[in-house]
Design a protein around this motif. Structure first.
Motif, PDB file in Angstrom:
ATOM      1  N   ALA A  62       0.830  -1.205   0.000  1.00  0.00           N
ATOM      2  CA  ALA A  62       0.000   0.000   0.000  1.00  0.00           C
ATOM      3  C   ALA A  62       0.864   1.255   0.000  1.00  0.00           C
ATOM      4  CB  ALA A  62      -0.934  -0.004   1.209  1.00  0.00           C
ATOM      5  N   TYR A  63       1.926   1.226   0.783  1.00  0.00           N
ATOM      6  CA  TYR A  63       2.852   2.367   0.817  1.00  0.00           C
ATOM      7  C   TYR A  63       3.495   2.563  -0.551  1.00  0.00           C
ATOM      8  CZ  TYR A  63       6.663   5.367   2.475  1.00  0.00           C
ATOM      9  OH  TYR A  63       7.541   6.413   2.651  1.00  0.00           O
ATOM     10  N   LEU A  64       3.949   1.473  -1.157  1.00  0.00           N
ATOM     11  CA  LEU A  64       4.621   1.566  -2.454  1.00  0.00           C
ATOM     12  C   LEU A  64       3.659   2.002  -3.556  1.00  0.00           C
ATOM     13  CD1 LEU A  64       6.864  -1.632  -2.296  1.00  0.00           C
ATOM     14  CD2 LEU A  64       7.604   0.744  -2.105  1.00  0.00           C
ATOM     15  N   LEU A  65       2.420   1.491  -3.521  1.00  0.00           N
ATOM     16  CA  LEU A  65       1.426   1.907  -4.510  1.00  0.00           C
ATOM     17  C   LEU A  65       1.216   3.418  -4.465  1.00  0.00           C
ATOM     18  CD1 LEU A  65      -1.343  -0.831  -4.123  1.00  0.00           C
ATOM     19  CD2 LEU A  65      -0.132  -0.304  -6.228  1.00  0.00           C
ATOM     20  N   ALA A  69       2.558   6.246  -7.278  1.00  0.00           N
ATOM     21  CA  ALA A  69       1.592   7.030  -8.046  1.00  0.00           C
ATOM     22  C   ALA A  69       1.762   8.525  -7.854  1.00  0.00           C
ATOM     23  CB  ALA A  69       0.172   6.616  -7.665  1.00  0.00           C
ATOM     24  N   THR A  70       2.211   8.952  -6.670  1.00  0.00           N
ATOM     25  CA  THR A  70       2.260  10.388  -6.374  1.00  0.00           C
ATOM     26  C   THR A  70       3.625  11.031  -6.594  1.00  0.00           C
ATOM     27  OG1 THR A  70       2.703   9.921  -4.024  1.00  0.00           O
ATOM     28  CG2 THR A  70       0.397  10.212  -4.680  1.00  0.00           C
ATOM     29  N   THR A  71       4.697  10.241  -6.622  1.00  0.00           N
ATOM     30  CA  THR A  71       6.038  10.823  -6.715  1.00  0.00           C
ATOM     31  C   THR A  71       6.238  11.691  -7.955  1.00  0.00           C
ATOM     32  OG1 THR A  71       7.068   9.111  -5.353  1.00  0.00           O
ATOM     33  CG2 THR A  71       8.503  10.292  -6.873  1.00  0.00           C
ATOM     34  N   PRO A  72       5.891  11.228  -9.177  1.00  0.00           N
ATOM     35  CA  PRO A  72       6.096  12.108 -10.346  1.00  0.00           C
ATOM     36  C   PRO A  72       5.277  13.391 -10.269  1.00  0.00           C
ATOM     37  CG  PRO A  72       5.693   9.836 -11.019  1.00  0.00           C
ATOM     38  CD  PRO A  72       5.352   9.929  -9.573  1.00  0.00           C
ATOM     39  N   ILE A  73       4.061  13.300  -9.716  1.00  0.00           N
ATOM     40  CA  ILE A  73       3.205  14.474  -9.615  1.00  0.00           C
ATOM     41  C   ILE A  73       3.831  15.502  -8.678  1.00  0.00           C
ATOM     42  CG2 ILE A  73       0.911  15.283  -8.928  1.00  0.00           C
ATOM     43  CD1 ILE A  73      -0.059  12.378  -9.548  1.00  0.00           C
ATOM     44  N   LEU A  74       4.304  15.046  -7.524  1.00  0.00           N
ATOM     45  CA  LEU A  74       4.913  15.958  -6.565  1.00  0.00           C
ATOM     46  C   LEU A  74       6.232  16.518  -7.093  1.00  0.00           C
ATOM     47  CD1 LEU A  74       4.098  13.972  -3.310  1.00  0.00           C
ATOM     48  CD2 LEU A  74       3.067  16.106  -4.075  1.00  0.00           C
ATOM     49  N   GLY A  75       6.954  15.716  -7.889  1.00  0.00           N
ATOM     50  CA  GLY A  75       8.177  16.224  -8.501  1.00  0.00           C
ATOM     51  C   GLY A  75       7.877  17.366  -9.445  1.00  0.00           C
ATOM     52  N   LYS A  76       6.819  17.234 -10.235  1.00  0.00           N
ATOM     53  CA  LYS A  76       6.418  18.319 -11.138  1.00  0.00           C
ATOM     54  C   LYS A  76       5.989  19.540 -10.351  1.00  0.00           C
ATOM     55  CE  LYS A  76       5.273  20.293 -15.017  1.00  0.00           C
ATOM     56  NZ  LYS A  76       6.300  20.721 -15.978  1.00  0.00           N
ATOM     57  N   LEU A  77       5.219  19.336  -9.287  1.00  0.00           N
ATOM     58  CA  LEU A  77       4.779  20.455  -8.467  1.00  0.00           C
ATOM     59  C   LEU A  77       5.962  21.192  -7.845  1.00  0.00           C
ATOM     60  CD1 LEU A  77       1.665  18.913  -6.673  1.00  0.00           C
ATOM     61  CD2 LEU A  77       1.688  20.584  -8.526  1.00  0.00           C
ATOM     62  N   SER A  78       7.018  20.456  -7.497  1.00  0.00           N
ATOM     63  CA  SER A  78       8.192  21.120  -6.925  1.00  0.00           C
ATOM     64  C   SER A  78       8.908  21.974  -7.962  1.00  0.00           C
ATOM     65  CB  SER A  78       9.154  20.080  -6.334  1.00  0.00           C
ATOM     66  OG  SER A  78       9.935  19.440  -7.336  1.00  0.00           O
ATOM     67  N   ASP A  79       8.869  21.555  -9.231  1.00  0.00           N
ATOM     68  CA  ASP A  79       9.440  22.383 -10.297  1.00  0.00           C
ATOM     69  C   ASP A  79       8.621  23.660 -10.497  1.00  0.00           C
ATOM     70  OD1 ASP A  79      11.663  20.876 -11.019  1.00  0.00           O
ATOM     71  OD2 ASP A  79      10.579  19.704 -12.512  1.00  0.00           O
ATOM     72  N   ALA A 113      -3.907   3.565   6.205  1.00  0.00           N
ATOM     73  CA  ALA A 113      -3.012   4.567   6.774  1.00  0.00           C
ATOM     74  C   ALA A 113      -1.647   4.537   6.099  1.00  0.00           C
ATOM     75  CB  ALA A 113      -2.866   4.336   8.281  1.00  0.00           C
ATOM     76  N   ARG A 114      -1.178   3.351   5.749  1.00  0.00           N
ATOM     77  CA  ARG A 114       0.110   3.241   5.047  1.00  0.00           C
ATOM     78  C   ARG A 114       0.022   3.868   3.658  1.00  0.00           C
ATOM     79  NH1 ARG A 114       5.167   2.422   6.335  1.00  0.00           N
ATOM     80  NH2 ARG A 114       5.578   0.754   4.837  1.00  0.00           N
ATOM     81  N   ALA A 115      -1.147   3.771   3.024  1.00  0.00           N
ATOM     82  CA  ALA A 115      -1.323   4.426   1.731  1.00  0.00           C
ATOM     83  C   ALA A 115      -1.226   5.941   1.885  1.00  0.00           C
ATOM     84  CB  ALA A 115      -2.665   4.037   1.124  1.00  0.00           C
ATOM     85  N   LEU A 116      -1.840   6.477   2.949  1.00  0.00           N
ATOM     86  CA  LEU A 116      -1.733   7.911   3.213  1.00  0.00           C
ATOM     87  C   LEU A 116      -0.285   8.296   3.506  1.00  0.00           C
ATOM     88  CD1 LEU A 116      -3.003  10.694   3.762  1.00  0.00           C
ATOM     89  CD2 LEU A 116      -3.382   9.943   6.141  1.00  0.00           C
ATOM     90  N   GLN A 117       0.385   7.483   4.289  1.00  0.00           N
ATOM     91  CA  GLN A 117       1.791   7.739   4.606  1.00  0.00           C
ATOM     92  C   GLN A 117       2.639   7.744   3.335  1.00  0.00           C
ATOM     93  OE1 GLN A 117       3.841   4.697   6.856  1.00  0.00           O
ATOM     94  NE2 GLN A 117       4.856   6.197   8.157  1.00  0.00           N
ATOM     95  N   GLY A 118       2.366   6.802   2.441  1.00  0.00           N
ATOM     96  CA  GLY A 118       3.119   6.735   1.190  1.00  0.00           C
ATOM     97  C   GLY A 118       2.894   7.938   0.302  1.00  0.00           C
ATOM     98  N   ALA A 119       1.675   8.523   0.348  1.00  0.00           N
ATOM     99  CA  ALA A 119       1.385   9.696  -0.476  1.00  0.00           C
ATOM    100  C   ALA A 119       2.314  10.848  -0.146  1.00  0.00           C
ATOM    101  CB  ALA A 119      -0.071  10.118  -0.285  1.00  0.00           C
ATOM    102  N   GLY A 120       2.697  10.957   1.126  1.00  0.00           N
ATOM    103  CA  GLY A 120       3.666  11.985   1.500  1.00  0.00           C
ATOM    104  C   GLY A 120       5.091  11.498   1.442  1.00  0.00           C
ATOM    105  N   GLY A 121       5.315  10.270   1.915  1.00  0.00           N
ATOM    106  CA  GLY A 121       6.672   9.743   2.003  1.00  0.00           C
ATOM    107  C   GLY A 121       7.314   9.471   0.667  1.00  0.00           C
ATOM    108  N   LEU A 213      -4.681   9.953 -14.677  1.00  0.00           N
ATOM    109  CA  LEU A 213      -4.456   8.782 -15.525  1.00  0.00           C
ATOM    110  C   LEU A 213      -3.226   8.009 -15.082  1.00  0.00           C
ATOM    111  CD1 LEU A 213      -5.272  10.300 -19.035  1.00  0.00           C
ATOM    112  CD2 LEU A 213      -6.560   8.501 -17.859  1.00  0.00           C
ATOM    113  N   MET A 214      -2.127   8.724 -14.749  1.00  0.00           N
ATOM    114  CA  MET A 214      -0.918   8.044 -14.304  1.00  0.00           C
ATOM    115  C   MET A 214      -1.169   7.291 -13.004  1.00  0.00           C
ATOM    116  SD  MET A 214       2.785   9.594 -13.206  1.00  0.00           S
ATOM    117  CE  MET A 214       3.749   9.121 -14.621  1.00  0.00           C
ATOM    118  N   ALA A 215      -1.839   7.933 -12.057  1.00  0.00           N
ATOM    119  CA  ALA A 215      -2.074   7.292 -10.763  1.00  0.00           C
ATOM    120  C   ALA A 215      -2.928   6.040 -10.913  1.00  0.00           C
ATOM    121  CB  ALA A 215      -2.737   8.286  -9.810  1.00  0.00           C
ATOM    122  N   THR A 216      -4.040   6.135 -11.655  1.00  0.00           N
ATOM    123  CA  THR A 216      -4.927   4.975 -11.789  1.00  0.00           C
ATOM    124  C   THR A 216      -4.288   3.865 -12.617  1.00  0.00           C
ATOM    125  OG1 THR A 216      -6.014   6.120 -13.639  1.00  0.00           O
ATOM    126  CG2 THR A 216      -7.064   6.267 -11.480  1.00  0.00           C
ATOM    127  N   ALA A 217      -3.531   4.216 -13.648  1.00  0.00           N
ATOM    128  CA  ALA A 217      -2.843   3.200 -14.444  1.00  0.00           C
ATOM    129  C   ALA A 217      -1.818   2.456 -13.603  1.00  0.00           C
ATOM    130  CB  ALA A 217      -2.168   3.847 -15.656  1.00  0.00           C
TER     131      ALA A 217
END
Length: 500
Positions: A62-65, A69-79, A113-121, A213-217
């Motif tokens: 759950a953490y890895l999922l 899914a969120t890492t590329p999105i947050l990377g773009k937001l940081s740019d 909860a681990r999924a929520l943790q992964g969204a930030g972590g 689309l990226m997250a659901t795929a």
């Protein structure tokens, strides 16, 4: 740390500001690294306490999922919006998830909860590596691998010990509560130190459709990999349906990226041969690394008869080896400005170590196992800085955050796939010896009871197959490093230009 040695420095930044930034980054790295190492030894205890052996692997998955899914999105937001804002929000979400994990009364709620943790972590390591790239040139990043390696060394040593100790003698919930003081300190420092980093003064457009689309795929693909061969047969309608759904969603995502004003994952990144190869290698190396982190403790407890605390101590060899390998590659990059040779040698050594455990593991002494795990970790460790720095060295300066996040995306995807693939290998060997319900999960089989008693004579063979499969992936990774294009590391920070 002597900040006057940083060169060249981004315009307008003083040595003191660079020093503050790197201290904040190191603390964030420690928070993320500790979470990666502290949970694994506690998994069997968590499963017993929450009566969830049938789904304990989802504590990791759950953490890895979510992170994948969120890492590329947050990377773009940081740019787009700056590293500080995204970093502070990511740490806050991670801490909210940690509190929810500690309070979870059931396995289902713990997984949520681990999924929520992964969204930030998921963004913490990607953002930390991006911020380092903002202030330190690719060539000079090797100089500071010692500091980064020290953080992972401390986390690598403390994580398994604390995870095993807390779960064995106090409560596994402490492994999540311990994140709070570290995370709050990280937020306080990040708000002050990262304010020195510039933010683009341009209008922004977020590709929400592409992000969805990226997250659901990604979730669909990882669900297929996780459930295939366990909950459902590989050729069953649910598994094939998830694979087909993932393929359709990824096709729509690629089309969206070709027309989006500011795509979440610019397809131009993959025109670069270095980024293409490091994405693939990030996937395969993490198949081995996360697979070992999850399944070696099970091997030590169910085949070698160790308790959670002792298995945590043995796992230190793997963790410390990874840090040592990263340090070797860092110094190599610092002095020679190149990065291929250490991972070619190191990952080959890791493959040899894994095959050594695969054939005759029952006859190996504990000392041999610790030694081989250390060598394996050392070999895998040589790959991580080489992949990250070569990716950043090949990226456009304006795409530095998304290039780093893209690499972390493929690493997270590989980690989740590794848990599924290597778990399927172990499950398959056991199923070949006795009749096992295909709807069961590997951890369901390993809970105390008649099924565990029936499969125990075959656990040695199953984990031998696990080590052999991991060794085969290591061989493929070493070949990939051999053919990877090597571009001399540049000496300008935050302004990388792509290698054609």
């Amino acid at each position: 740390m002597n900040a006057t040695n940083f060169y060249p420095r981004p315009a307008g930044m003083t040595p003191r500001e660079v020093r503050q930034i790197l201290f904040g980054v190191l603390l964030t790295m420690f928070l993320a690294a500790l979470d990666q190492t502290i949970v694994a030894p506690a998994l069997p205890t968590i499963a017993r306490d929450l009566h969830g052996f049938d789904s304990v692997s989802w504590v990791v998955t759950a953490y890895l999922l979510s992170a994948t899914a969120t890492t590329p999105i947050l990377g773009k937001l940081s740019d787009l919006y700056g590293r500080k804002n995204v970093m502070v929000i990511s740490v806050a979400v991670f801490l909210a998830g940690s509190i929810a994990c500690a309070l979870a009364p059931s396995m289902f709620l713990l997984i949520c909860a681990r999924a929520l943790q992964g969204a930030g972590g998921g963004a913490l390591l990607a953002l930390a590596n991006t911020i380092v790239a903002d202030v330190v040139s690719p060539r000079e990043r090797g100089r500071y691998q010692g500091y980064f390696a020290s953080v992972f060394a401390i986390a690598g040593i403390l994580g398994p010990i604390l995870g095993g100790f807390f779960s064995e003698y106090i409560s596994w919930t402490v492994i999540f509560w311990i994140n709070l003081p570290i995370g709050l300190l990280a937020i306080w420092i990040a708000r002050r130190a990262l304010a020195h980093l510039p933010v683009k003064g341009i209008a922004h457009h977020i590709d929400y459709l592409g992000s969805a689309l990226m997250a659901t795929a990604t979730v669909s693909l990882l669900l297929a990999l996780t459930w295939g061969g366990h909950r459902f047969a590989w050729l069953s309608a649910p598994t094939l349906g998830l694979v087909l759904l993932s393929a359709v969603l990824y096709a729509l995502f690629l089309r969206q990226q070709s027309v989006a004003r500011e795509p979440v994952l610019p397809l131009s990144l993959f025109a670069n041969p270095v980024i293409r190869m490091t994405s693939l290698l990030g996937f395969t190396v993490m198949v081995i690394n996360i697979g070992a982190t999850v399944y070696v403790p099970l091997y030590l407890e169910f085949v070698r008869g160790m308790n959670a605390y002792d298995s945590g101590l043995v796992l230190i060899g793997l963790m410390v080896g990874v840090v040592g390998g990263a340090l070797i590659t860092g110094q190599y990059m610092r002095f020679l400005g190149r990065y291929k040779a250490p991972p070619i040698i190191g990952v080959t050594a890791a493959a040899i170590g894994l095959f050594y455990l695969a054939y005759g593991s029952a006859a190996r002494t504990n000392a041999e196992i610790v030694t081989v795990l250390t060598v394996t970790g050392l070999g895998l460790g040589t790959a991580f800085p080489a992949m990250m720095v070569s990716t950043q060295n090949a990226a456009h300066g304006g795409n530095l955050g998304i290039a780093t996040a893209n690499h972390m995306f493929f690493r997270s995807l590989g980690g989740a796939a590794g848990v599924a693939f290597l778990g399927a290998v172990i499950f398959g060997v056991l199923a070949s010896h006795i009749d096992i319900d295909r709807g069961a999960d590997l951890n369901d089989i390993l809970q105390p009871g008649p099924v565990l008693t029936a499969v125990r004579p075959y656990l040695g063979d199953a984990f031998s197959a696990f080590f052999a499969a991991a060794g085969a992936v290591a061989v493929l990774s070493a070949i990939g490093f051999l053919f990877m294009k090597e571009v001399p590391l540049r000496q300008n920070a935050g302004q990388e230009t792509p290698a054609e």
